[in-house]
Design a protein around this motif. Structure first.
Motif, PDB file in Angstrom:
ATOM      1  N   MET A 287       0.843  -1.245  -0.356  1.00 50.35           N
ATOM      2  CA  MET A 287      -0.544   0.083   0.067  1.00 50.35           C
ATOM      3  C   MET A 287       1.153   1.288  -0.131  1.00 50.35           C
ATOM      4  N   ALA A 288       0.512   2.073  -1.026  1.00 55.81           N
ATOM      5  CA  ALA A 288       1.167   3.246  -0.630  1.00 55.81           C
ATOM      6  C   ALA A 288       1.391   4.058   0.117  1.00 55.81           C
ATOM      7  N   ALA A 289       2.687   4.977   0.908  1.00 53.74           N
ATOM      8  CA  ALA A 289       2.108   5.607   1.559  1.00 53.74           C
ATOM      9  C   ALA A 289       1.014   6.864   1.863  1.00 53.74           C
ATOM     10  N   LYS A 290       0.887   7.555   2.709  1.00 51.82           N
ATOM     11  CA  LYS A 290       0.036   8.083   2.977  1.00 51.82           C
ATOM     12  C   LYS A 290       0.700   9.611   2.569  1.00 51.82           C
ATOM     13  N   PRO A 291      -0.032  10.673   1.940  1.00 52.96           N
ATOM     14  CA  PRO A 291       0.837  12.096   2.533  1.00 52.96           C
ATOM     15  C   PRO A 291       0.512  12.761   3.890  1.00 52.96           C
ATOM     16  N   THR A 292       1.807  12.873   4.203  1.00 53.02           N
ATOM     17  CA  THR A 292       1.814  13.246   5.341  1.00 53.02           C
ATOM     18  C   THR A 292       1.797  15.050   5.435  1.00 53.02           C
ATOM     19  N   LYS A 293       1.435  15.776   6.642  1.00 52.23           N
ATOM     20  CA  LYS A 293       1.549  17.883   6.598  1.00 52.23           C
ATOM     21  C   LYS A 293       1.396  17.836   7.834  1.00 52.23           C
ATOM     22  N   THR A 294       2.024  19.469   8.059  1.00 53.95           N
ATOM     23  CA  THR A 294       1.695  20.219   9.394  1.00 53.95           C
ATOM     24  C   THR A 294       1.238  20.854   9.537  1.00 53.95           C
ATOM     25  N   VAL A 295      -0.165  20.515  10.564  1.00 52.86           N
ATOM     26  CA  VAL A 295      -1.476  21.532  10.164  1.00 52.86           C
ATOM     27  C   VAL A 295      -0.819  22.172  12.231  1.00 52.86           C
ATOM     28  N   ARG A 296      -2.024  23.730  11.928  1.00 54.53           N
ATOM     29  CA  ARG A 296      -1.244  23.889  13.150  1.00 54.53           C
ATOM     30  C   ARG A 296      -2.951  23.653  14.150  1.00 54.53           C
ATOM     31  N   VAL A 297      -2.865  23.409  15.243  1.00 54.29           N
ATOM     32  CA  VAL A 297      -3.641  22.224  16.496  1.00 54.29           C
ATOM     33  C   VAL A 297      -4.804  22.898  15.872  1.00 54.29           C
ATOM     34  N   GLY A 298      -5.064  24.595  16.058  1.00 53.29           N
ATOM     35  CA  GLY A 298      -6.449  25.296  15.228  1.00 53.29           C
ATOM     36  C   GLY A 298      -6.992  24.311  14.452  1.00 53.29           C
ATOM     37  N   ASN A 299      -6.585  24.370  13.574  1.00 57.17           N
ATOM     38  CA  ASN A 299      -7.290  24.227  12.639  1.00 57.17           C
ATOM     39  C   ASN A 299      -7.809  22.524  12.419  1.00 57.17           C
ATOM     40  N   LEU A 300      -7.639  21.927  13.641  1.00 61.27           N
ATOM     41  CA  LEU A 300      -7.901  20.440  13.482  1.00 61.27           C
ATOM     42  C   LEU A 300      -9.331  20.070  14.479  1.00 61.27           C
ATOM     43  N   LEU A 301     -10.576  19.692  14.077  1.00 61.44           N
ATOM     44  CA  LEU A 301     -10.962  18.818  14.803  1.00 61.44           C
ATOM     45  C   LEU A 301     -11.482  17.598  15.141  1.00 61.44           C
TER      46      LEU A 301
ATOM     47  N   LEU B  22       3.624  21.668  20.116  1.00 63.71           N
ATOM     48  CA  LEU B  22       2.337  21.720  19.818  1.00 63.71           C
ATOM     49  C   LEU B  22       1.602  22.138  19.721  1.00 63.71           C
ATOM     50  N   THR B  23       2.439  23.393  18.719  1.00 60.47           N
ATOM     51  CA  THR B  23       1.607  23.924  17.912  1.00 60.47           C
ATOM     52  C   THR B  23       0.763  23.467  16.895  1.00 60.47           C
ATOM     53  N   SER B  24       2.002  23.398  16.030  1.00 66.90           N
ATOM     54  CA  SER B  24       1.923  22.907  14.917  1.00 66.90           C
ATOM     55  C   SER B  24       2.261  20.953  14.722  1.00 66.90           C
ATOM     56  N   ILE B  25       1.589  19.954  14.498  1.00 67.26           N
ATOM     57  CA  ILE B  25       1.871  18.485  14.223  1.00 67.26           C
ATOM     58  C   ILE B  25       1.853  18.411  13.131  1.00 67.26           C
ATOM     59  N   ASP B  26       2.297  17.269  12.801  1.00 65.36           N
ATOM     60  CA  ASP B  26       2.096  16.396  11.809  1.00 65.36           C
ATOM     61  C   ASP B  26       1.257  15.087  11.476  1.00 65.36           C
ATOM     62  N   VAL B  27       1.399  14.817  10.650  1.00 67.08           N
ATOM     63  CA  VAL B  27      -0.635  14.177  10.842  1.00 67.08           C
ATOM     64  C   VAL B  27      -0.846  13.410   9.253  1.00 67.08           C
ATOM     65  N   VAL B  28      -1.113  12.824   9.489  1.00 67.80           N
ATOM     66  CA  VAL B  28      -2.065  11.681   7.678  1.00 67.80           C
ATOM     67  C   VAL B  28      -2.758  12.086   7.659  1.00 67.80           C
ATOM     68  N   VAL B  29      -2.937  12.829   6.010  1.00 70.02           N
ATOM     69  CA  VAL B  29      -3.983  13.208   5.205  1.00 70.02           C
ATOM     70  C   VAL B  29      -4.402  12.447   4.428  1.00 70.02           C
ATOM     71  N   VAL B  30      -6.115  11.973   4.298  1.00 70.26           N
ATOM     72  CA  VAL B  30      -6.325  10.653   3.464  1.00 70.26           C
ATOM     73  C   VAL B  30      -7.802  11.512   3.069  1.00 70.26           C
ATOM     74  N   GLU B  31      -8.698  10.993   1.799  1.00 75.10           N
ATOM     75  CA  GLU B  31      -9.029  11.541   1.213  1.00 75.10           C
ATOM     76  C   GLU B  31     -10.680  11.972   2.148  1.00 75.10           C
ATOM     77  N   ASN B  32     -11.060  10.582   2.490  1.00 71.43           N
ATOM     78  CA  ASN B  32     -12.315  10.408   3.257  1.00 71.43           C
ATOM     79  C   ASN B  32     -12.087   9.279   4.415  1.00 71.43           C
TER      80      ASN B  32
END
Length: 476
Positions: free
Chosen positions: A1-15, A114-124
């Protein structure tokens, strides 16, 4: 399985995920605060927050998220997100004791990483299913066991709350809180016995220890008599036998709880308890019997001072304010509308009328601040600043700036006499537009205009706390 893209996101933008499978369907909601409170109540968020404060986030355990407008919904890692949000904004917690607890923890760490953290982004959600299945190796969390609940009550009491205040905060009876606290004291005393056999020590400190069986001995009169104790509102329990006698009996009881399967079924009634005590007496070593003690004799705690039965009026403990306004806070301005609003808000019980308190506090801030500008002859400058081209005043000659604008003007120009730099900083948080903050002008506006948003008692108190440096100036 191909690796999923990661992204650095601000905690305030995580729900938090409204469809989180940890949360029962009946409790699932789009309200982020309600989701947070549900996780805190049932999923050991506090323990996770302590771990994050101690060692940070594990880099191999990234949250899995999917896009939601300009933000992201967390599909895997909601407990971690809840813990981080509470570390950044303790006021999001549901009880005042939890707010203080998370504040203390946050002060012990550097939140910058912890202000911005790395996450794995998926479509759905479907794309995330396999990842979540691979990561989700721990069993589902269960409700607190009686011993954990008793420990929670003790933690709250140690923050300075009384058992009555604990009961009011979490919606249980005062009797339940006191019973749990007494059982917790008994259990904690047993843990201090350093001469117990190793196997008994291990069993006593195990999560599987039958705490409810120990509770039976406090619930039954025969159990209390066997131990030589009575309930006491000041100390929890008070002994009427020699401490050595109590120690010997409690040692026998915890040993039997650990080594005799099914003991709890043998002590269901007063008669059962008396029969148990009669048989167990033969195994109790001879000790002195006459004496007395309090838990502090074993735990080394500072002895609480009992309240006198009929205290003199001059020494009577001041009652806590039922309003969001502290008892000793006064309004001395001569503006009739401000005085009336202050008086009405002070008569509202913030615990039972949270919506009214939140809306009225917002109105008081708005009216009192505008009257302050008028009394200090700065109203024309404020209006000119926000309506340079007279756009609004052409439509309405009585137009005044919004509460956000009134606050911003005062903060930007440092016009509040006697306000310190730290107080300006506290006041500035009211202007935050970050969803992580619960005590803001935007949230106050939602209390008034959004039918889906209802304030908690703690949130109303948090707004008052941050606005108090300003209110001390504009209401006097």
């Amino acid at each position: 399985m191909a690796a999923k893209p990661t992204k650095t996101v601000r905690v305030g933008n995580l729900l938090l995920d409204p469809k989180n499978t940890r949360i029962p369907t009946a409790q699932q909601t789009d309200d982020q605060r309600a989701l947070l409170h549900e996780l805190v109540a049932h999923d050991k968020v506090w323990e996770l927050a302590k771990s994050i404060a101690s060692i940070g986030l594990f880099p191999t355990e990234r949250m899995v998220v999917m896009p939601h407008g300009r933000k992201y919904i967390v599909l895997e890692g909601n407990r971690r997100l809840a813990a981080i949000k509470l570390l950044f904004t303790p006021e999001l917690a549901q009880t005042s004791s939890d707010v203080r607890k998370y504040k203390r923890l946050a002060r012990q760490m550097d939140l910058t990483p912890l202000t911005s953290i790395d996450v794995v982004v998926v479509e759905n959600r479907l794309a995330a299913a396999r990842i979540i299945a691979a990561l989700h190796t721990k069993p589902a969390r269960h409700s607190w066991k009686p011993g954990q609940k008793a420990q929670f009550y003790r933690d709250m009491v140690e923050t300075g709350l009384t058992p009555q205040e604990v009961s009011e905060e979490i919606g249980v009876t005062e009797g339940e809180v006191r019973r749990s606290l007494r059982s917790e004291i008994l259990y904690r005393i047993a843990q201090t016995f350093d001469d117990l056999p190793a196997a008994i020590q291990t069993g006593l400190n195990s999560r599987q220890f039958a705490f409810t069986t120990l509770e039976r001995f406090l619930e039954r009169t025969a159990g209390q008599e066997f131990l030589g104790i009575k309930p006491d509102n000041t100390h929890g329990i008070r002994g009427f036998v020699h401490p050595d006698r109590f120690r010997a009996v409690l040692t026998k009881i915890v040993t039997d709880i650990i080594t005799l399967p099914g003991l709890t079924r043998q002590i269901n009634t007063e008669r059962d308890m008396r029969e148990y005590a009669k048989k167990a007496e033969g195994d109790i070593p001879a000790t002195e019997t006459k004496g007395s003690f309090t838990p502090g004799s074993f735990l080394g705690d500072a002895e609480p001072k009992p309240e006198p039965a009929t205290p003199p009026k001059s020494k009577r403990k001041r009652r806590r304010s039922t309003s969001v306004i502290p008892n000793d806070f006064e309004c001395t301005v001569h503006e009739p509308k401000v005085s009336a609003l202050f008086g009405e808000l002070k008569n509202i019980n913030v615990r039972t009328q949270r919506n009214s308190s939140g809306v009225m506090l917002r109105v008081l801030l708005d009216v009192a601040l505008w009257c302050f500008y008028k009394s200090t002859k700065q109203d024309a400058a404020v209006i000119a600043h926000y309506d340079k081209n007279r756009h609004y005043r052409k439509r309405n000659s009585n137009w005044t700036p919004s509460l956000r604008q009134l606050l911003s003007f005062g903060i930007e120009n440092h016009i509040f006499p006697g306000m310190t730099a730290d107080e300006y900083k506290s006041l500035k948080t009211l202007l935050a537009r970050d969803a992580n903050w619960s005590a803001t002008i935007d949230v106050l506006n939602e209390y008034t205009h959004n039918p889906q948003v209802q304030p908690t008692t703690q949130e109303v108190h948090a707004v008052w706390e941050r606005a108090q440096p300003l209110l001390k100036i504009i209401l006097k």
